[in-house]
Design a protein around this motif. Sequence first.
Motif, mmCIF file in Angstrom:
data_model
loop_
_atom_site.group_PDB
_atom_site.id
_atom_site.type_symbol
_atom_site.label_atom_id
_atom_site.label_comp_id
_atom_site.label_asym_id
_atom_site.label_seq_id
_atom_site.Cartn_x
_atom_site.Cartn_y
_atom_site.Cartn_z
ATOM 1 N N HIS A 1 0.871 -1.183 0.000
ATOM 2 C CA HIS A 1 0.000 0.000 0.000
ATOM 3 C C HIS A 1 0.902 1.224 0.000
ATOM 4 N N HIS B 1 -4.277 -1.668 -5.335
ATOM 5 C CA HIS B 1 -4.469 -1.934 -3.903
ATOM 6 C C HIS B 1 -4.507 -0.635 -3.109
ATOM 7 N N SER B 2 -3.650 0.308 -3.458
ATOM 8 C CA SER B 2 -3.585 1.578 -2.729
ATOM 9 C C SER B 2 -4.857 2.391 -2.895
#
Length: 330
Positions: free
Chosen positions: A77, A260-261
């Motif tokens: 992340h 994902h981030s």
Amino acid sequence: MRKYVHGLLLTLGLALTAQVLARVPVLSIVGPLVIAILLGMAWRAARGVTAGAVPGIDFSGRILLRTGIVLLGMRLHLGDVVQAGAGSVAIALADIVFGLLVVYGLCRWLGVETRIGMLTACGTAICGAAAVGAVGSQINARQEEVAVSTGIVALLGTGFTVVYTLVYPFLGLSSELYGLFSGATLHEIAHVLAAAAPAGSAALDVAVVAKLTRVALLVPVALLIGWWAARQEWEEQGEGWKKVTLPWFLFGFLAASGVHSLGIVPADWADRLVRLAYLLMAMAMAGLGLNADPGAFRRHGTRALTAGLAGSVLLSLFGYGLVRLLAYIQ
């Protein structure tokens, strides 16, 4: 597709066995990727490798490794890296540069083959087996060279994990700073988790972020090393500049990290994809073990291990000094 089935089933079976064995307390420090290599080598020694299994084994060692690296991006992340602060990022970057230069320099000084020296340096400085696999693709390393380097880095990381847990009470660091020290200097994520756990959850959280910061730097470092290796090859062959091939899987890693981030993929699905990434990488490592020549460790391993050991000691001392400096500044 049928020609791949035999080899894929073999690497899958070895990878699943490695994941089960990695749950054993003592073996958990080693991690499933290294266990998978050892199982592959043991299978080759005991049973041999049939011609029908070769295509699937080669597919595991090349395609599944790259796919696993892409999916591993779901663990990173980018917001965590940003929140870690400039000091932590600077320490991670400094440790990578120091580790690369020192370990590679020692390897060359001891006469270690160039590619094994570079792979050992990258595995030590960045993120263990994932770095060895990624950079190995960039410099056209042979599978036995990747296997040798991965084994060396794993052995060193396991030994230093034990040492870190023993010396932690005498380092004079807070739990957070010890976590930063562990995450910024140890080899694999499994090593970082095992070393930081005795210092508590605060140390563990900081250690993971510091380690993932180094993982995030894998892409630019691998690209630079790929360019450097290509340039060396051109100079040796007396040829002019050519276009450098950009590795799709490294950009896939960045893309997965970005997804994902941004929170596009739910957290539970991201966790599943990370588990799949480690399974695919374990299959790749099993494939490397099945293709590895045990004689390669005797030919190359001793000097590379010596260089990696000396370099890891220096990296730990350097990283400890940086962490103490950060504590003094703060």
